[in-house]
Design a protein around this motif. Structure first.
Motif, PDB file in Angstrom:
ATOM      1  N   ILE A   1      51.472  11.133 -17.303  1.00  0.00           N
ATOM      2  CA  ILE A   1      52.844  11.265 -17.774  1.00  0.00           C
ATOM      3  C   ILE A   1      53.454  12.581 -17.291  1.00  0.00           C
ATOM      4  O   ILE A   1      52.819  13.634 -17.369  1.00  0.00           O
ATOM      5  N   VAL A   2      54.702  12.486 -16.826  1.00  0.00           N
ATOM      6  CA  VAL A   2      55.502  13.671 -16.526  1.00  0.00           C
ATOM      7  C   VAL A   2      56.516  13.819 -17.652  1.00  0.00           C
ATOM      8  O   VAL A   2      57.324  12.920 -17.885  1.00  0.00           O
ATOM      9  N   PHE A   3      56.437  14.941 -18.365  1.00  0.00           N
ATOM     10  CA  PHE A   3      57.363  15.209 -19.451  1.00  0.00           C
ATOM     11  C   PHE A   3      58.317  16.327 -19.052  1.00  0.00           C
ATOM     12  O   PHE A   3      57.984  17.179 -18.212  1.00  0.00           O
ATOM     13  N   GLU A   4      59.502  16.338 -19.676  1.00  0.00           N
ATOM     14  CA  GLU A   4      60.307  17.547 -19.608  1.00  0.00           C
ATOM     15  C   GLU A   4      59.590  18.627 -20.409  1.00  0.00           C
ATOM     16  O   GLU A   4      58.945  18.346 -21.422  1.00  0.00           O
ATOM     17  N   THR A   5      59.709  19.853 -19.984  1.00  0.00           N
ATOM     18  CA  THR A   5      58.952  20.958 -20.569  1.00  0.00           C
ATOM     19  C   THR A   5      59.101  21.062 -22.085  1.00  0.00           C
ATOM     20  O   THR A   5      58.102  21.272 -22.793  1.00  0.00           O
ATOM     21  N   PRO A   6      60.307  20.924 -22.660  1.00  0.00           N
ATOM     22  CA  PRO A   6      60.414  21.015 -24.122  1.00  0.00           C
ATOM     23  C   PRO A   6      59.595  19.961 -24.861  1.00  0.00           C
ATOM     24  O   PRO A   6      59.158  20.197 -25.991  1.00  0.00           O
ATOM     25  N   VAL A   7      59.401  18.811 -24.240  1.00  0.00           N
ATOM     26  CA  VAL A   7      58.603  17.772 -24.894  1.00  0.00           C
ATOM     27  C   VAL A   7      57.146  18.200 -24.966  1.00  0.00           C
ATOM     28  O   VAL A   7      56.471  18.006 -25.985  1.00  0.00           O
TER      29      VAL A   7
ATOM     30  N   ARG B   1      40.620  14.998 -22.953  1.00  0.00           N
ATOM     31  CA  ARG B   1      40.173  13.744 -22.343  1.00  0.00           C
ATOM     32  C   ARG B   1      40.489  13.724 -20.847  1.00  0.00           C
ATOM     33  O   ARG B   1      41.605  14.027 -20.440  1.00  0.00           O
ATOM     34  N   GLU B   2      39.496  13.326 -20.070  1.00  0.00           N
ATOM     35  CA  GLU B   2      39.693  13.276 -18.622  1.00  0.00           C
ATOM     36  C   GLU B   2      40.651  12.170 -18.204  1.00  0.00           C
ATOM     37  O   GLU B   2      41.221  12.221 -17.106  1.00  0.00           O
ATOM     38  N   ASN B   3      40.832  11.170 -19.051  1.00  0.00           N
ATOM     39  CA  ASN B   3      41.723  10.059 -18.703  1.00  0.00           C
ATOM     40  C   ASN B   3      43.195  10.376 -18.965  1.00  0.00           C
ATOM     41  O   ASN B   3      44.073   9.569 -18.667  1.00  0.00           O
ATOM     42  N   LEU B   4      43.491  11.580 -19.509  1.00  0.00           N
ATOM     43  CA  LEU B   4      44.873  11.999 -19.730  1.00  0.00           C
ATOM     44  C   LEU B   4      45.241  13.091 -18.734  1.00  0.00           C
ATOM     45  O   LEU B   4      44.543  14.102 -18.611  1.00  0.00           O
ATOM     46  N   ARG B   5      46.351  12.867 -18.037  1.00  0.00           N
ATOM     47  CA  ARG B   5      46.877  13.887 -17.131  1.00  0.00           C
ATOM     48  C   ARG B   5      48.369  14.050 -17.418  1.00  0.00           C
ATOM     49  O   ARG B   5      49.112  13.066 -17.448  1.00  0.00           O
ATOM     50  N   LEU B   6      48.776  15.299 -17.628  1.00  0.00           N
ATOM     51  CA  LEU B   6      50.168  15.602 -17.962  1.00  0.00           C
ATOM     52  C   LEU B   6      50.754  16.594 -16.957  1.00  0.00           C
ATOM     53  O   LEU B   6      50.071  17.506 -16.495  1.00  0.00           O
TER      54      LEU B   6
ATOM     55  N   TYR C   1      58.689  12.522  -8.840  1.00  0.00           N
ATOM     56  CA  TYR C   1      58.807  13.483  -9.932  1.00  0.00           C
ATOM     57  C   TYR C   1      57.481  14.185 -10.218  1.00  0.00           C
ATOM     58  O   TYR C   1      57.462  15.375 -10.531  1.00  0.00           O
ATOM     59  N   ARG C   2      56.395  13.467 -10.094  1.00  0.00           N
ATOM     60  CA  ARG C   2      55.093  14.094 -10.336  1.00  0.00           C
ATOM     61  C   ARG C   2      54.795  15.144  -9.271  1.00  0.00           C
ATOM     62  O   ARG C   2      54.250  16.205  -9.585  1.00  0.00           O
ATOM     63  N   ALA C   3      55.147  14.865  -8.018  1.00  0.00           N
ATOM     64  CA  ALA C   3      54.874  15.814  -6.936  1.00  0.00           C
ATOM     65  C   ALA C   3      55.612  17.132  -7.123  1.00  0.00           C
ATOM     66  O   ALA C   3      55.146  18.193  -6.674  1.00  0.00           O
TER      67      ALA C   3
END
Length: 261
Positions: A173-179, A197-202, A253-255
């Motif tokens: 997930i790509v979040f806006e910084t305030p989130v 958790r290794e399965n979560l990437r933010l 957006y992730r890049a």
């Protein structure tokens, strides 16, 4: 046989087509006498007479032994007006999506036709969480989740995502910084565990145009109410071109985002 209509005649035809679309629907199904048509339309005999006179003048109907029937021209006009009406209804249905997708310039061009068969869920007065519930339903059916989110996070969203993360579902997930900041400060017990958790990437970045969710085989677009932060519209589709667009947009957006965990 009439030739090409003048501007006034064309405008008159278009108004008549839209105003009297029910006549085409009825006469497509069966041939009717004037009293039967009046009863089916629930209009007066005088109004029926005017309709039939106009349709005869335009060569849309003909008189047969069993009543009034559409001519080949009339049948085609009926199909044309039904196509037009369907397009108008569809445009109204997708109106929230138009607003969401055109609010900012996107790095990857989108064709609204890719969302023609989308399920569009909007808030209702008695159910302000319909779009969020639609998202959660799709979340329960997917084995992975990628996407972007732009605004404050509803507790039910956090709980459901957290549960799936603990179950091992890959989540990018790509979040806006305030989130990200709000997640870390308001849901400490959940995030401390999930962030390990290794399965979560933010990832975090300053601005995102709208919510984007990539499930196993569906892409969803979410728009938020500017004042309340509530998810106000969620449109999702399994169209392959829409999904490919969503994947490309997510990668863009992730890049350009900063990896958090």
């Amino acid at each position: 046989m009439k030739g090409e209509p003048s501007g006034d005649d064309l405008q008159d035809d278009m108004l008549e087509l839209v105003r009297r679309h029910e006549v085409f629907e009825i006469l497509t199904q069966e041939t009717l006498e004037k009293p039967e048509l009046a009863a089916t339309l629930e209009v007066s005999p005088a109004t029926t007479h005017r309709i039939l006179a106009s349709f005869r003048d335009k060569e849309w109907i003909t008189r047969t032994d069993s009543g009034y029937a559409l001519t080949p021209l009339g049948a085609q006009m009926g199909r044309t007006v039904e196509t037009y009406r369907s397009a108008v209804v569809e445009t109204h249905r997708l109106a929230p999506l138009y607003e969401t997708l055109t609010a900012t310039t996107l790095p990857v061009a989108v064709d609204i036709d890719w969302f023609a068969d989308a399920t569009v869920t909007v808030v209702e007065q008695r159910d302000p969480y319909r779009p969020l519930n639609r998202f959660i339903d799709l979340l329960e059916e997917t084995s992975s989740l990628r996407g972007c989110d732009t605004t404050s996070v509803a507790p039910t969203y956090v709980d459901d995502i957290h549960e799936r993360i603990l179950d091992g579902m890959p989540v990018d997930i790509v979040f806006e910084t305030p989130v990200i900041d709000r997640l870390a400060s308001e849901y400490t017990d959940l995030t401390d565990d999930a962030f390990e958790r290794e399965n979560l990437r933010l990832w975090a970045r300053d601005e995102l145009p709208f919510g984007l969710a990539l499930f196993d085989d569906r892409v969803g677009i979410g728009g938020y109410d500017a004042e309340s932060g509530i998810l106000s519209v969620f449109a999702d589709t399994d169209d392959p071109e829409a999904y490919a667009w969503g994947e490309q947009l997510f990668e863009e957006y992730r890049a350009a985002a900063d990896r958090i965990v």
